[in-house]
Design an enzyme around this catalytic site. Sequence first.
Site, PDB file in Angstrom:
ATOM      1  N   ASP A   9       0.864  -1.183   0.000  1.00 25.90           N
ATOM      2  CA  ASP A   9       0.000   0.000   0.000  1.00 25.90           C
ATOM      3  C   ASP A   9       0.904   1.237   0.000  1.00 25.90           C
ATOM      4  O   ASP A   9       1.697   1.432   0.920  1.00 25.90           O
ATOM      5  CB  ASP A   9      -0.873  -0.034   1.252  1.00 25.90           C
ATOM      6  CG  ASP A   9      -1.838   1.137   1.324  1.00 25.90           C
ATOM      7  OD1 ASP A   9      -1.721   2.085   0.519  1.00 25.90           O
ATOM      8  OD2 ASP A   9      -2.712   1.103   2.201  1.00 25.90           O
ATOM      9  N   ASN A  23      -5.529  13.920 -10.238  1.00 24.25           N
ATOM     10  CA  ASN A  23      -6.119  14.454 -11.464  1.00 24.25           C
ATOM     11  C   ASN A  23      -5.822  15.954 -11.513  1.00 24.25           C
ATOM     12  O   ASN A  23      -5.289  16.517 -10.560  1.00 24.25           O
ATOM     13  CB  ASN A  23      -7.626  14.167 -11.517  1.00 24.25           C
ATOM     14  CG  ASN A  23      -8.349  14.704 -10.302  1.00 24.25           C
ATOM     15  OD1 ASN A  23      -8.254  15.901  -9.992  1.00 24.25           O
ATOM     16  ND2 ASN A  23      -9.044  13.840  -9.584  1.00 24.25           N
ATOM     17  N   GLY A  31      -9.175   5.722  -6.394  1.00 22.59           N
ATOM     18  CA  GLY A  31      -7.918   4.977  -6.465  1.00 22.59           C
ATOM     19  C   GLY A  31      -6.923   5.414  -5.409  1.00 22.59           C
ATOM     20  O   GLY A  31      -7.269   5.674  -4.249  1.00 22.59           O
ATOM     21  N   VAL A  32      -5.681   5.514  -5.823  1.00 20.81           N
ATOM     22  CA  VAL A  32      -4.608   5.824  -4.884  1.00 20.81           C
ATOM     23  C   VAL A  32      -4.768   7.255  -4.347  1.00 20.81           C
ATOM     24  O   VAL A  32      -4.403   7.543  -3.193  1.00 20.81           O
ATOM     25  CB  VAL A  32      -3.238   5.580  -5.558  1.00 20.81           C
ATOM     26  CG1 VAL A  32      -2.870   6.650  -6.534  1.00 20.81           C
ATOM     27  CG2 VAL A  32      -2.157   5.382  -4.521  1.00 20.81           C
ATOM     28  N   ASP A  33      -5.334   8.142  -5.148  1.00 16.16           N
ATOM     29  CA  ASP A  33      -5.595   9.522  -4.724  1.00 16.16           C
ATOM     30  C   ASP A  33      -6.517   9.532  -3.498  1.00 16.16           C
ATOM     31  O   ASP A  33      -6.217  10.183  -2.473  1.00 16.16           O
ATOM     32  CB  ASP A  33      -6.241  10.257  -5.910  1.00 16.16           C
ATOM     33  CG  ASP A  33      -6.269  11.764  -5.767  1.00 16.16           C
ATOM     34  OD1 ASP A  33      -5.686  12.287  -4.802  1.00 16.16           O
ATOM     35  OD2 ASP A  33      -6.879  12.410  -6.635  1.00 16.16           O
ATOM     36  N   SER A 117      -1.383   6.370 -13.945  1.00 13.37           N
ATOM     37  CA  SER A 117      -2.299   6.234 -15.097  1.00 13.37           C
ATOM     38  C   SER A 117      -2.783   4.797 -15.346  1.00 13.37           C
ATOM     39  O   SER A 117      -3.597   4.585 -16.254  1.00 13.37           O
ATOM     40  CB  SER A 117      -1.708   6.793 -16.402  1.00 13.37           C
ATOM     41  OG  SER A 117      -1.640   8.205 -16.354  1.00 13.37           O
ATOM     42  N   GLY A 119      -4.577   2.793 -13.496  1.00 16.73           N
ATOM     43  CA  GLY A 119      -5.831   2.384 -12.855  1.00 16.73           C
ATOM     44  C   GLY A 119      -7.016   2.956 -13.613  1.00 16.73           C
ATOM     45  O   GLY A 119      -7.282   2.566 -14.756  1.00 16.73           O
ATOM     46  N   TYR A 121      -7.330   5.631 -15.118  1.00 13.84           N
ATOM     47  CA  TYR A 121      -6.972   6.296 -16.373  1.00 13.84           C
ATOM     48  C   TYR A 121      -6.633   5.327 -17.502  1.00 13.84           C
ATOM     49  O   TYR A 121      -6.434   5.749 -18.644  1.00 13.84           O
ATOM     50  CB  TYR A 121      -5.833   7.304 -16.151  1.00 13.84           C
ATOM     51  CG  TYR A 121      -6.288   8.626 -15.578  1.00 13.84           C
ATOM     52  CD1 TYR A 121      -7.643   8.889 -15.347  1.00 13.84           C
ATOM     53  CD2 TYR A 121      -5.391   9.634 -15.284  1.00 13.84           C
ATOM     54  CE1 TYR A 121      -8.066  10.109 -14.831  1.00 13.84           C
ATOM     55  CE2 TYR A 121      -5.804  10.862 -14.773  1.00 13.84           C
ATOM     56  CZ  TYR A 121      -7.142  11.094 -14.544  1.00 13.84           C
ATOM     57  OH  TYR A 121      -7.552  12.306 -14.042  1.00 13.84           O
TER      58      TYR A 121
HETATM   59  P1  ADP Z   1      -4.876   6.743 -12.332  1.00 15.18           P
HETATM   60  O1  ADP Z   1      -6.122   7.586 -12.258  1.00 15.18           O
HETATM   61  O2  ADP Z   1      -3.624   7.563 -12.578  1.00 15.18           O
HETATM   62  O3  ADP Z   1      -5.026   5.592 -13.268  1.00 15.18           O
HETATM   63  P2  ADP Z   1      -5.338   5.025  -9.966  1.00 15.18           P
HETATM   64  O4  ADP Z   1      -5.232   5.433  -8.554  1.00 15.18           O
HETATM   65  O5  ADP Z   1      -6.686   4.676 -10.479  1.00 15.18           O
HETATM   66  O6  ADP Z   1      -4.656   6.215 -10.833  1.00 15.18           O
HETATM   67  O7  ADP Z   1      -4.383   3.794 -10.246  1.00 15.18           O
HETATM   68  C1  ADP Z   1      -2.981   3.883 -10.334  1.00 15.18           C
HETATM   69  C2  ADP Z   1      -2.382   2.584  -9.843  1.00 15.18           C
HETATM   70  O8  ADP Z   1      -2.336   2.611  -8.415  1.00 15.18           O
HETATM   71  C3  ADP Z   1      -3.164   1.324 -10.209  1.00 15.18           C
HETATM   72  O9  ADP Z   1      -2.230   0.340 -10.651  1.00 15.18           O
HETATM   73  C4  ADP Z   1      -3.833   0.909  -8.899  1.00 15.18           C
HETATM   74  O10 ADP Z   1      -3.991  -0.502  -8.824  1.00 15.18           O
HETATM   75  C5  ADP Z   1      -2.813   1.382  -7.891  1.00 15.18           C
HETATM   76  N1  ADP Z   1      -3.283   1.643  -6.516  1.00 15.18           N
HETATM   77  C6  ADP Z   1      -4.507   1.972  -6.068  1.00 15.18           C
HETATM   78  N2  ADP Z   1      -4.505   2.144  -4.731  1.00 15.18           N
HETATM   79  C7  ADP Z   1      -3.221   1.940  -4.324  1.00 15.18           C
HETATM   80  C8  ADP Z   1      -2.534   1.965  -3.064  1.00 15.18           C
HETATM   81  N3  ADP Z   1      -3.167   2.248  -1.924  1.00 15.18           N
HETATM   82  N4  ADP Z   1      -1.193   1.680  -3.051  1.00 15.18           N
HETATM   83  C9  ADP Z   1      -0.528   1.414  -4.197  1.00 15.18           C
HETATM   84  N5  ADP Z   1      -1.114   1.380  -5.406  1.00 15.18           N
HETATM   85  C10 ADP Z   1      -2.433   1.629  -5.470  1.00 15.18           C
END
Ligand code: ADP
Length: 169
Positions: A9, A23, A31-33, A117, A119, A121
């Site tokens: 994580d 974004n 997602g990670v944001d 990008s 996830g 995106y």
């Molecule tokens: P984007 O909008 O840039 O695609 P996302 O957050 O949707 O960003 O996804 C980016 C990557 O981060 C994906 O591979 C997703 O699986 C991963 N991800 C989501 N949550 C976490 C986390 N808590 N720690 C690490 N990676 C994560």
Amino acid sequence: MEITVVEGDLTQQHVDAVVNAANRHLRGGGGVDGAIHRAGGPAVLEDCVRRFPHGLATGDAGWTTAGDLPARWVVHVVGPDHRAGETDRALLLSCYTRAVEVADEVGARTLAFPLVSAGVYGWPREDAAAAAVEALRSVAATTGVTEARLVAYDAAAAALLRDALGDAP
Ligand code: ADP
């Protein structure tokens, strides 16, 4: 600068700065944001509003406090939205190189990155992993950053990153 891969994580990484796949608005998201804003608390959003009233352009990066996270800074990057037709790979490479530049500005030595990008995106994951490694290698000799840690959220992403780094079993 050493490039490493771990599965885990992003929000729990003990590094100087974690990189957020944000974004353009920089007001939180999924997602990670979302995970960063939940774990970091309201100070992260407050700092985003104060420092980036107009957000950031795609491919750019900027830092805020990391609030309650173990890290000291969040470096927010805006990856290209492949699903919306932003397919210029230079913008994805720029997220990584700009993040390292911003880390150098604040003096962060250790950085943890998500797969920007890849996830919501929708950037094809194998190429997202290749781009991450390519971009980080391009700045490895000229930065004060000592570790760029690529944090894979699942085993499949970790395998792609290890393949991209060239040390797959
Ligand atoms: P984007 O909008 O840039 O695609 P996302 O957050 O949707 O960003 O996804 C980016 C990557 O981060 C994906 O591979 C997703 O699986 C991963 N991800 C989501 N949550 C976490 C986390 N808590 N720690 C690490 N990676 C994560």
